[in-house]
Design a protein around this motif. Structure first.
Motif, short mmCIF file in Angstrom:
data_model
loop_
_atom_site.label_atom_id
_atom_site.label_comp_id
_atom_site.label_asym_id
_atom_site.label_seq_id
_atom_site.Cartn_x
_atom_site.Cartn_y
_atom_site.Cartn_z
N ARG A 39 -2.95 -15.92 -51.11
CA ARG A 39 -2.30 -14.66 -51.42
C ARG A 39 -3.23 -13.55 -52.02
O ARG A 39 -3.48 -12.38 -51.72
CB ARG A 39 -1.17 -14.82 -52.33
N PRO A 40 -4.12 -13.91 -53.02
CA PRO A 40 -5.17 -12.99 -53.67
C PRO A 40 -6.03 -12.68 -52.47
O PRO A 40 -6.46 -11.27 -52.60
CB PRO A 40 -5.60 -13.72 -54.63
N LEU A 41 -6.49 -13.31 -51.69
CA LEU A 41 -7.44 -13.07 -50.58
C LEU A 41 -6.73 -12.03 -49.67
O LEU A 41 -7.51 -11.07 -49.12
CB LEU A 41 -7.92 -14.28 -49.83
N TRP A 42 -5.65 -12.47 -49.14
CA TRP A 42 -4.79 -11.52 -48.37
C TRP A 42 -4.44 -10.32 -48.80
O TRP A 42 -4.91 -9.16 -48.24
CB TRP A 42 -3.54 -12.00 -47.69
N ALA A 43 -4.42 -10.22 -50.25
CA ALA A 43 -4.11 -8.80 -50.71
C ALA A 43 -5.40 -7.89 -50.73
O ALA A 43 -5.21 -6.72 -50.41
CB ALA A 43 -3.61 -9.06 -52.30
N TRP A 44 -6.50 -8.62 -51.07
CA TRP A 44 -7.89 -7.95 -51.11
C TRP A 44 -8.05 -7.48 -49.59
O TRP A 44 -8.32 -6.23 -49.52
CB TRP A 44 -8.96 -8.77 -51.51
N PHE A 45 -8.03 -8.27 -48.77
CA PHE A 45 -8.32 -8.07 -47.33
C PHE A 45 -7.43 -6.82 -46.81
O PHE A 45 -8.00 -5.82 -46.10
CB PHE A 45 -8.25 -9.46 -46.41
N TRP A 46 -6.06 -6.91 -47.29
CA TRP A 46 -5.36 -5.62 -46.63
C TRP A 46 -5.43 -4.50 -47.18
O TRP A 46 -5.73 -3.23 -46.61
CB TRP A 46 -3.80 -6.11 -46.99
N SER A 47 -6.03 -4.39 -48.52
CA SER A 47 -6.10 -3.15 -49.23
C SER A 47 -7.72 -2.87 -48.58
O SER A 47 -7.87 -1.46 -48.56
CB SER A 47 -6.68 -3.68 -50.75
N TRP A 48 -8.51 -3.62 -48.10
CA TRP A 48 -9.57 -3.11 -47.47
C TRP A 48 -9.50 -2.72 -46.05
O TRP A 48 -9.92 -1.55 -45.69
CB TRP A 48 -10.90 -4.49 -47.43
N LEU A 49 -8.59 -3.15 -45.41
CA LEU A 49 -8.20 -2.59 -44.01
C LEU A 49 -7.53 -1.23 -43.96
O LEU A 49 -7.42 -0.29 -43.50
CB LEU A 49 -7.28 -3.47 -43.44
N ASP A 50 -6.78 -1.07 -45.18
CA ASP A 50 -6.06 0.08 -45.65
C ASP A 50 -6.87 1.22 -46.02
O ASP A 50 -6.25 2.45 -46.37
CB ASP A 50 -4.62 -0.44 -46.57
#
Length: 381
Positions: free
Chosen positions: A160-171
């Motif tokens: 979850r923490p990695l996905w949260a960072w990854f989506w914020s990067w995409l966004d």
């Protein structure tokens, strides 16, 4: 470059009795693959593994009917380290290209096990077809352990923490000076990863998705998908996916909502019309993971390196695992999780449940090294 398998394989030996109309190993394997015509994704995956074996056997001067037990160990070792590398390993290319190679790199243990599972099934079919006399996989003493492809749990997903960072990067919004193409690619990338995370599709299901597959019923949005085994299902579409799809359609110059008879592709090439094939979609996802890993290391330095390594290892199928794992962690009931995943067996879906692992780890953490403060005045004798 390895030549096409059909050019290398010997014809059926004279006097050999078979129940199929094939003249070579390549044709026999082709008939086996034809049994999966209703499942194009499965057929492509099986073709890849069969072709690797046929090309390797051609290097050894062997036909399918000559494969012995010891050859299986040699072939598995080859899958783990295909050499010479320049002959076997290369980037994705069309099958007819001169620089096409059968491998992207060495296969991980799980991928090698999957390859053996597929080939075991192929040999079983060829035995029934009378093309080969025996199935060498049946001689493997540890066959149950090595060829049972079911695993105790899913580990190839983004936490979850990695996905949260990854989506914020995409966004992160594109710069004001961004070109129309850059804005288009930004919207498409967000849709691809949002689609993958919110609906847990397989990559072939994403590339095959049509606008009309998204439809409203009694005020709620649903996605109609035909997946593995040619099975059709209807999956609830969460609001975030509707938002992403609407933004994407606006980028394409379309109305906010698709019509039920709209057969145009959801994911499109740069011309805004042609669909994205599986290979291009695969590369797009891997490229995004690679760029994100670079950004993570640049931002967090050595501290972010373990997460960056995780991103570089990720494949498109990790997104499906990530989606289902996070849904399970959010409390989605097993029956609904299985329906989203379109699994025929609940024990397959249960691999995404990590609650017992978490409880086990929490209780194991209470088991600590003794200290004087913890143990009072008792002294060892």
């Amino acid at each position: 470059m390895p030549a096409p398998a059909g050019e290398l394989l010997p014809a059926l030996p004279a006097g050999h009795s078979a129940h199929i109309s094939a003249r070579s190993d390549a044709e026999a394997v082709g008939l086996w693959l034809a049994e999966y015509r209703a499942s194009p994704q499965t057929r492509r995956a099986y073709r890849r593994e069969a072709e690797r074996l046929l090309l390797w056997l051609a290097e050894q001067g062997l036909a399918l009917g000559e494969v012995r037990r010891d050859h299986l160990d040699a072939f598995e070792a080859f899958l783990a380290d295909p050499r010479p590398r320049e002959r076997w390993v290369g980037p994705p290319r069309p099958r007819h290209a001169d620089d096409w190679r059968p491998f992207r790199g060495p296969l991980a243990p799980a991928s090698r096990r999957q390859s053996l599972v597929i080939l075991q099934g192929m040999f079983a079919w060829l035995v029934e077809a009378g093309w080969v006399a025996h199935n060498p996989f049946r001689l493997m003493r540890d066959k149950r352990r090595r060829l049972d492809n079911r695993q105790g749990g899913i580990e190839r997903y983004l936490e979850r923490p990695l996905w949260a960072w990854f989506w914020s990067w995409l966004d992160r919004p594109v710069e004001e000076s961004a070109s129309p193409r850059q804005r288009y690619e930004w919207q498409r990338r967000r849709l691809v990863f949002g689609f993958a995370y919110l609906l847990a599709p397989r990559i072939g299901e994403m590339s095959a998705a049509r606008m009309g597959d998204f439809h409203r019923r009694e005020g709620r949005w649903w996605w109609r998908v035909t997946g593995k085994g040619d099975k059709t299902a209807t999956i609830p579409v969460p609001p975030d996916m509707v938002t992403l799809l609407t933004a994407w359609r606006r980028t394409l110059g379309l109305a906010a909502e698709p019509l039920p008879d709209d057969a145009t592709p959801v994911l499109r090439s740069l011309d805004g019309r042609r669909g994205l094939g599986d290979n291009r979609l695969y590369r797009l996802i891997r490229e995004a993971f690679g760029e994100a890993a670079e950004a993570l290391e640049a931002e967090q330095g050595e501290e972010g390196r373990p997460w960056a390594m995780r991103l570089r290892a990720a494949t498109p199928h990790w997104l499906r695992h990530t989606a289902l794992t996070h849904q399970a962690q959010a409390g989605v009931e097993l029956r609904y999780l299985a329906a989203t995943a379109r699994h025929s067996r609940l024990d397959t879906t249960a691999r995404y449940l990590h609650a017992e692992d978490e409880a086990w780890h929490r209780q194991q953490s209470a088991h600590r090294l003794a200290t004087g403060a913890d143990e009072g005045s008792n002294q060892p004798v």
